[in-house]
Scaffold this motif. Structure first.
Motif, short mmCIF file in Angstrom:
data_model
loop_
_atom_site.label_atom_id
_atom_site.label_comp_id
_atom_site.label_asym_id
_atom_site.label_seq_id
_atom_site.Cartn_x
_atom_site.Cartn_y
_atom_site.Cartn_z
N LYS A 17 0.81 -1.23 0.00
CA LYS A 17 0.00 0.00 0.00
C LYS A 17 0.84 1.28 0.00
CE LYS A 17 -3.51 -2.03 3.07
NZ LYS A 17 -4.09 -1.84 4.41
N GLY A 18 2.15 1.17 -0.11
CA GLY A 18 2.99 2.37 0.03
C GLY A 18 3.10 2.72 1.51
N CYS A 75 2.17 10.85 -2.39
CA CYS A 75 1.86 9.84 -3.40
C CYS A 75 1.34 10.52 -4.68
CB CYS A 75 0.81 8.94 -2.78
SG CYS A 75 0.31 7.55 -3.74
N LEU A 77 -0.42 9.33 -8.15
CA LEU A 77 -0.98 8.24 -8.95
C LEU A 77 -0.72 8.40 -10.44
CD1 LEU A 77 -4.54 7.79 -7.45
CD2 LEU A 77 -2.58 6.31 -7.21
N ASN A 94 -4.31 13.66 -4.01
CA ASN A 94 -4.51 13.85 -2.57
C ASN A 94 -5.55 14.90 -2.17
OD1 ASN A 94 -2.29 12.06 -1.37
ND2 ASN A 94 -1.22 13.21 -2.97
N SER A 112 -3.28 12.69 3.94
CA SER A 112 -2.89 12.13 2.64
C SER A 112 -2.12 10.82 2.78
CB SER A 112 -2.01 13.12 1.88
OG SER A 112 -2.78 14.21 1.48
N HIS A 116 -6.82 3.41 2.46
CA HIS A 116 -8.24 3.08 2.47
C HIS A 116 -8.49 1.69 3.05
CE1 HIS A 116 -12.26 2.16 0.87
NE2 HIS A 116 -11.72 0.99 0.55
N PHE A 169 -9.46 5.46 -8.12
CA PHE A 169 -8.19 5.67 -7.41
C PHE A 169 -7.05 4.82 -7.96
CE2 PHE A 169 -11.56 6.84 -4.43
CZ PHE A 169 -11.12 8.09 -3.99
N PHE A 171 -6.17 1.71 -7.78
CA PHE A 171 -5.45 0.66 -7.04
C PHE A 171 -6.37 -0.52 -6.77
CE2 PHE A 171 -7.10 3.28 -3.52
CZ PHE A 171 -7.59 2.32 -2.64
N CYS A 173 -7.66 -2.94 -4.13
CA CYS A 173 -7.74 -2.82 -2.68
C CYS A 173 -7.17 -4.05 -1.95
CB CYS A 173 -9.18 -2.58 -2.25
SG CYS A 173 -9.29 -2.24 -0.49
N GLY A 174 -6.25 -3.77 -1.04
CA GLY A 174 -5.65 -4.86 -0.27
C GLY A 174 -6.06 -4.75 1.19
N CYS A 175 -7.30 -4.28 1.45
CA CYS A 175 -7.70 -4.10 2.86
C CYS A 175 -8.10 -5.44 3.48
CB CYS A 175 -8.83 -3.08 2.96
SG CYS A 175 -10.47 -3.73 2.58
C1 LIG Z 1 -3.81 9.06 -0.53
S1 LIG Z 1 -2.63 7.85 -0.82
C2 LIG Z 1 -2.45 7.04 0.72
C3 LIG Z 1 -1.03 7.04 1.21
C4 LIG Z 1 -0.05 6.33 0.32
N1 LIG Z 1 -0.05 4.89 0.61
C5 LIG Z 1 1.33 6.93 0.42
O1 LIG Z 1 2.29 6.17 0.33
O2 LIG Z 1 1.45 8.14 0.54
C6 LIG Z 1 -3.56 6.71 -1.79
C7 LIG Z 1 -2.74 5.59 -2.39
O3 LIG Z 1 -2.35 4.64 -1.39
C8 LIG Z 1 -2.48 3.30 -1.86
N2 LIG Z 1 -3.56 2.63 -1.13
C9 LIG Z 1 -4.44 3.21 -0.28
N3 LIG Z 1 -5.28 2.31 0.24
C10 LIG Z 1 -4.95 1.11 -0.29
C11 LIG Z 1 -5.48 -0.20 -0.17
N4 LIG Z 1 -6.52 -0.47 0.61
N5 LIG Z 1 -4.90 -1.20 -0.89
C12 LIG Z 1 -3.83 -0.94 -1.69
N6 LIG Z 1 -3.29 0.29 -1.86
C13 LIG Z 1 -3.84 1.32 -1.17
C14 LIG Z 1 -2.86 3.41 -3.31
O4 LIG Z 1 -1.69 3.42 -4.08
C15 LIG Z 1 -3.52 4.76 -3.37
O5 LIG Z 1 -3.46 5.31 -4.65
#
Ligand SMILES: C[S@@+](CC[C@H](N)C(=O)[O-])C[C@H]1O[C@@H](n2cnc3c(N)ncnc32)[C@H](O)[C@@H]1O
Length: 328
Positions: A17-18, A75, A77, A94, A112, A116, A169, A171, A173-175
């Motif tokens: 997820k970063g 981040c 995208l 963001n 930011s 999610h 968005f 991505f 989702c890996g929640c």
């Molecule tokens: C607003 S940013 C959140 C913070 C981000 N992870 C960072 O490194 O700054 C949104 C990005 O985080 C990642 N991300 C957020 N929620 C995720 C989730 N549930 N599963 C996978 N990637 C997620 C996606 O790359 C998304 O485009």
């Protein structure tokens, strides 16, 4: 409502997820985890790319070196799309709308970094009074748990969620919810489908239902929310709708309890200083001020009798008449 004394989280890499925010201690339900002013605001997030970019460049001039550094490290995208410049790509990724129906938005450095979840443990809200974004714990959060918010206005079956997140968005989702093993996932999917079906039924029948039917549907929806461990804005929403319906029938006692319950949960997710909380406090005091008061006439008033425990809930949601609730 408790307010966290210092930042109860830190930022680190979260697999797949970063970066993300991680709790550094136990955070009780209702705690205000964050209250953040925007780095800058925009009057509409929908304005054209050139105008938005010019606006952000001018905003960046007013920022400190550290703020600029923090902005460019966010981040992006759109980094793979060569025609999208990074200043604009970061903003597009963001910027956060202040409300679902409002064009205005802002950029928040801390928020930011929140990832999610389709079953989030926090809720964010733009507080129009304090002009800050707040994040509250929806439930007790354990030390070491990731803090998550929902990027969607409401939950739904997994295919819809995944499609929405991929389209809007970009991505997958890996929640926790999307990663449930098949058996557990099916049970959750069934519950979410049930919620969607009830929502449709309520929308379709809007204006034609009998009071008891509307209450029964809302009661069912509330029960499924609880089973599914959904504690976000859906809970006050269910109570607000029940309150409005009770107002339509000038049902004084139920309207008061629904308004009180909506208020209690709203305080948990938005805090005492929210405008929505102030509005609900007004309704607890004076139900008949509501625009829908007595629109459908007046339900026969229930006798005022003492009830206890589950009797109150059975009566409140119309599951039993007052008489049946009391005679067991
Ligand atoms: C607003 S940013 C959140 C913070 C981000 N992870 C960072 O490194 O700054 C949104 C990005 O985080 C990642 N991300 C957020 N929620 C995720 C989730 N549930 N599963 C996978 N990637 C997620 C996606 O790359 C998304 O485009």
């Amino acid at each position: 409502m408790e307010k966290a004394a210092t930042k109860p989280y830190f930022m680190r890499e979260v697999p797949g997820k970063g970066k993300g925010l991680i709790a550094t201690s136990k955070i009780p339900k209702g705690t205000r985890i964050l209250s953040e002013a925007p780095l800058f605001q925009v009057s509409s997030v929908e304005i054209g790319p050139d105008v938005l970019e010019a606006l952000i460049v001018s905003e960046l001039h007013h920022l400190t070196k550290d703020q600029k550094r923090a902005y460019v490290s966010l981040c992006n995208l759109y980094s793979k799309e060569s025609e999208v410049r990074s200043i604009f790509g970061i903003a597009k990724t963001n910027l956060l709308l202040f409300g679902t129906h409002e064009p205005e938005g802002g950029l928040f450095l801390e928020m930011s970094r929140m990832n999610h979840s389709c079953r989030p443990n926090t809720h964010y809200n733009w507080n129009n009074k304090t002009e800050r974004l707040t994040i509250h714990a929806l439930r007790d959060i354990q030390d070491g748990e990731e803090l998550t918010v929902s990027y969607m206005t409401q939950t739904g079956p997994p295919v819809h969620r995944l499609k929405f997140l991929e389209n809007c968005f970009f991505f997958h989702c890996g929640c926790e919810l999307c990663g449930l093993p098949p058996g557990a996932s099916e049970e959750s999917d069934m519950r979410l489908l049930e919620i969607a079906a009830i929502e449709h039924e309520l929308e379709d029948g809007n204006g034609t239902f009998y009071y008891a039917k509307a209450l029964a549907l809302l009661r069912e929806m509330f029960a499924v929310f609880r089973e599914e461990r959904i504690w976000d804005q859906s809970i006050p929403k269910v109570h607000v709708v029940a309150f409005q319906i009770a107002c339509m029938y000038a049902d004084e006692r139920r309207a008061k309890i629904f308004a009180q319950r909506a208020l209690e949960v709203r305080v948990v997710i938005e805090g005492e200083d929210s405008l929505e909380v102030a509005k609900l406090k007004g309704y607890v005091e004076n139900r008949s001020q509501h625009a829908s008061w007595q629109l459908r006439g007046r339900s026969p008033p229930d006798e005022v009798v003492r009830m206890e425990g589950s009797e109150v809930d059975d009566w409140l949601w119309g599951k039993m008449t007052l008489e049946a609730a009391l005679n067991g």
